[in-house]
Scaffold this motif. Structure first.
Motif, short mmCIF file in Angstrom:
data_model
loop_
_atom_site.label_atom_id
_atom_site.label_comp_id
_atom_site.label_asym_id
_atom_site.label_seq_id
_atom_site.Cartn_x
_atom_site.Cartn_y
_atom_site.Cartn_z
N THR A 3 0.82 -1.21 0.00
CA THR A 3 0.00 0.00 0.00
C THR A 3 0.86 1.26 0.00
O THR A 3 0.57 2.23 -0.71
CB THR A 3 -0.93 0.01 1.23
OG1 THR A 3 -1.78 -1.13 1.19
CG2 THR A 3 -1.78 1.27 1.27
N GLU A 4 1.93 1.24 0.77
CA GLU A 4 2.80 2.42 0.84
C GLU A 4 3.48 2.68 -0.49
O GLU A 4 3.60 3.84 -0.92
CB GLU A 4 3.83 2.20 1.95
CG GLU A 4 3.21 2.14 3.34
CD GLU A 4 4.24 1.85 4.42
OE1 GLU A 4 5.44 1.78 4.07
OE2 GLU A 4 3.86 1.69 5.58
N LEU A 5 3.91 1.63 -1.16
CA LEU A 5 4.53 1.80 -2.48
C LEU A 5 3.50 2.33 -3.49
O LEU A 5 3.83 3.16 -4.35
CB LEU A 5 5.10 0.47 -2.97
CG LEU A 5 6.33 -0.05 -2.21
CD1 LEU A 5 6.74 -1.42 -2.74
CD2 LEU A 5 7.49 0.93 -2.32
N SER A 6 2.26 1.86 -3.36
CA SER A 6 1.20 2.34 -4.26
C SER A 6 0.93 3.83 -4.02
O SER A 6 0.72 4.59 -4.97
CB SER A 6 -0.08 1.53 -4.04
OG SER A 6 0.13 0.17 -4.33
N LEU A 7 0.95 4.24 -2.76
CA LEU A 7 0.74 5.65 -2.44
C LEU A 7 1.86 6.52 -2.99
O LEU A 7 1.61 7.60 -3.55
CB LEU A 7 0.64 5.82 -0.92
CG LEU A 7 -0.61 5.25 -0.24
CD1 LEU A 7 -0.47 5.30 1.27
CD2 LEU A 7 -1.86 5.98 -0.69
N LEU A 8 3.09 6.03 -2.85
CA LEU A 8 4.23 6.78 -3.39
C LEU A 8 4.16 6.87 -4.91
O LEU A 8 4.43 7.93 -5.50
CB LEU A 8 5.54 6.12 -2.96
CG LEU A 8 5.94 6.29 -1.49
CD1 LEU A 8 7.18 5.48 -1.18
CD2 LEU A 8 6.15 7.75 -1.14
N ALA A 9 3.80 5.76 -5.55
CA ALA A 9 3.68 5.76 -7.01
C ALA A 9 2.60 6.72 -7.48
O ALA A 9 2.78 7.47 -8.45
CB ALA A 9 3.39 4.35 -7.51
N ALA A 10 1.46 6.72 -6.78
CA ALA A 10 0.37 7.64 -7.14
C ALA A 10 0.80 9.09 -6.95
O ALA A 10 0.47 9.95 -7.78
CB ALA A 10 -0.85 7.34 -6.27
N ALA A 11 1.56 9.37 -5.89
CA ALA A 11 2.03 10.73 -5.64
C ALA A 11 2.98 11.19 -6.75
O ALA A 11 2.91 12.34 -7.21
CB ALA A 11 2.73 10.81 -4.29
N VAL A 12 3.86 10.29 -7.20
CA VAL A 12 4.79 10.63 -8.28
C VAL A 12 4.04 10.92 -9.57
O VAL A 12 4.32 11.90 -10.28
CB VAL A 12 5.82 9.50 -8.49
CG1 VAL A 12 6.64 9.75 -9.75
CG2 VAL A 12 6.72 9.37 -7.27
N VAL A 13 3.05 10.08 -9.89
CA VAL A 13 2.26 10.28 -11.12
C VAL A 13 1.52 11.61 -11.08
O VAL A 13 1.50 12.37 -12.06
CB VAL A 13 1.27 9.11 -11.31
CG1 VAL A 13 0.31 9.41 -12.45
CG2 VAL A 13 2.02 7.82 -11.59
N ILE A 14 0.92 11.92 -9.93
CA ILE A 14 0.17 13.17 -9.80
C ILE A 14 1.12 14.37 -9.87
O ILE A 14 0.80 15.39 -10.51
CB ILE A 14 -0.61 13.19 -8.47
CG1 ILE A 14 -1.71 12.13 -8.50
CG2 ILE A 14 -1.23 14.57 -8.22
CD1 ILE A 14 -2.41 11.93 -7.18
N ALA A 15 2.28 14.25 -9.24
CA ALA A 15 3.25 15.35 -9.27
C ALA A 15 3.74 15.60 -10.69
O ALA A 15 3.84 16.76 -11.13
CB ALA A 15 4.42 15.03 -8.36
N VAL A 16 4.04 14.54 -11.43
CA VAL A 16 4.47 14.70 -12.82
C VAL A 16 3.34 15.26 -13.67
O VAL A 16 3.56 16.13 -14.54
CB VAL A 16 4.95 13.35 -13.39
CG1 VAL A 16 5.24 13.46 -14.88
CG2 VAL A 16 6.20 12.87 -12.65
N GLY A 17 2.12 14.79 -13.42
CA GLY A 17 0.98 15.31 -14.17
C GLY A 17 0.73 16.78 -13.93
O GLY A 17 0.18 17.48 -14.80
#
Length: 322
Positions: A3-17
């Motif tokens: 779950t923590e890795l998924s949260l970090l991945a989602a944060a990176v995608v949103i930040a890049v977006g």
């Protein structure tokens, strides 16, 4: 860990977006994420069976503490400002929690709302803090670096995403910790918790302080993003909005408040644009439909999908064995 890795991945995608998204969308997401942090504080208490109608108290304290530190103390670093807001809110919660930890149900809800409205009254009557108009907040710096006015909003967006990711991971770990498990036990049966030698009041007190600190982060980020603070941050309708978002998302996952906050912000923005004179009616109707058909919140769609995916292989295996 997954779950923590998924949260970090989602944060990176949103930040890049955020670099390719239009400015209005980045600003909408910034405010949605800031409010989602406050909703996390609401969810923390809902998991203990307590509903608060006064979480705007700490939302406002976080914003005003950051704004006053910048205006009167000359502090401009964003991280220090957010830290001041958290410390002030947690300290205030440590005092109020001594009283609130004794109450449950409607009494807890009304007392939290009363405390929030006391702060609202003080802010409205205080001319030094701008009274009903509030006051403006200047652009912050970041560890000595001052971005240009053109890039300032983008930097605050990235800061909000980063803080949200860290807070979400901390919230997830809290739920899996002993305190998080005790919280659910308190909701089910306080007497049995006491038989285990654990004080329900202490658990409620600790969760209340955690909720105050994480809500203050949302208030501080809102102040930095909008560049303005006013007493409406502490009014009871703001607290009701946070409770509504919590119900809309559900309490099944740490990501639920963020998804619900984005949906709420998008629906409200669309309603204001399309029907500026009746946007409250449009917003209420849409959200009412969502709650009727998804009583466990938006995250129940994800949970249901995962359950179906898990059950399908089991069913196929059973058929093969038969």
């Amino acid at each position: 860990m997954r779950t923590e890795l998924s949260l970090l991945a989602a944060a990176v995608v949103i930040a890049v977006g955020g670099f390719v998204a239009p400015d209005w969308l980045s600003f909408l997401l910034t405010l949605a994420f800031a409010k989602a942090l406050v909703v996390l504080g609401v969810v923390v208490q809902m998991r203990m069976g307590l509903v608060t109608f006064g979480q705007a108290l700490f939302y406002a304290l976080g914003g005003y503490a950051a704004g006053m530190a910048m205006q009167h103390l000359g502090v401009r670093d964003a991280f220090v400002l957010l830290g001041i807001g958290v410390v002030v809110s947690a300290g205030f919660a440590a005092i109020c929690g001594l009283l609130l930890a004794r109450y449950r149900d409607i009494f807890f809800a009304m007392l939290t709302m009363a405390l929030s409205m006391v702060l609202f009254g003080v802010l409205v009557k205080s001319s030094a803090l701008g009274s009903t108009d509030g006051f403006n907040v200047s652009l912050p710096t970041y560890l000595g670096w001052e971005p240009s006015p053109e890039s300032a909003k983008g930097v605050i967006f990235l800061l909000t995403v980063a803080v949200s990711a860290v807070a979400a991971i901390a919230f997830h770990r809290l739920l899996k910790s002993g305190l998080g498990l005790i919280a659910e036990a308190v909701r089910e049966n306080e007497v049995r918790v006491e038989y285990l030698g654990i004080s329900p009041r202490s658990a409620i007190y600790a969760n209340y302080i955690f909720a105050a600190g994480i809500s203050a982060l949302g208030g501080g980020l809102t102040a930095l993003a909008t560049g303005h603070i006013d007493p409406d941050m502490a009014v009871w309708t703001t607290s009701g909005e946070f409770v509504f978002i919590a119900i809309l998302g559900g309490t099944g996952h740490v990501a639920a408040p963020f998804v619900a906050a984005i949906v709420f912000a998008a629906v409200r923005t669309f309603a204001i644009q399309e029907s500026p004179h009746t946007w409250q009616l449009t917003l209420g109707a849409v959200l009412l439909i969502l709650i009727i058909f998804l009583p466990k919140g938006l995250w129940s769609l994800v949970s249901k999908r995962r359950k179906q995916t898990t059950e399908t292989p089991v069913s196929n295996t059973a058929k093969v064995n038969a």
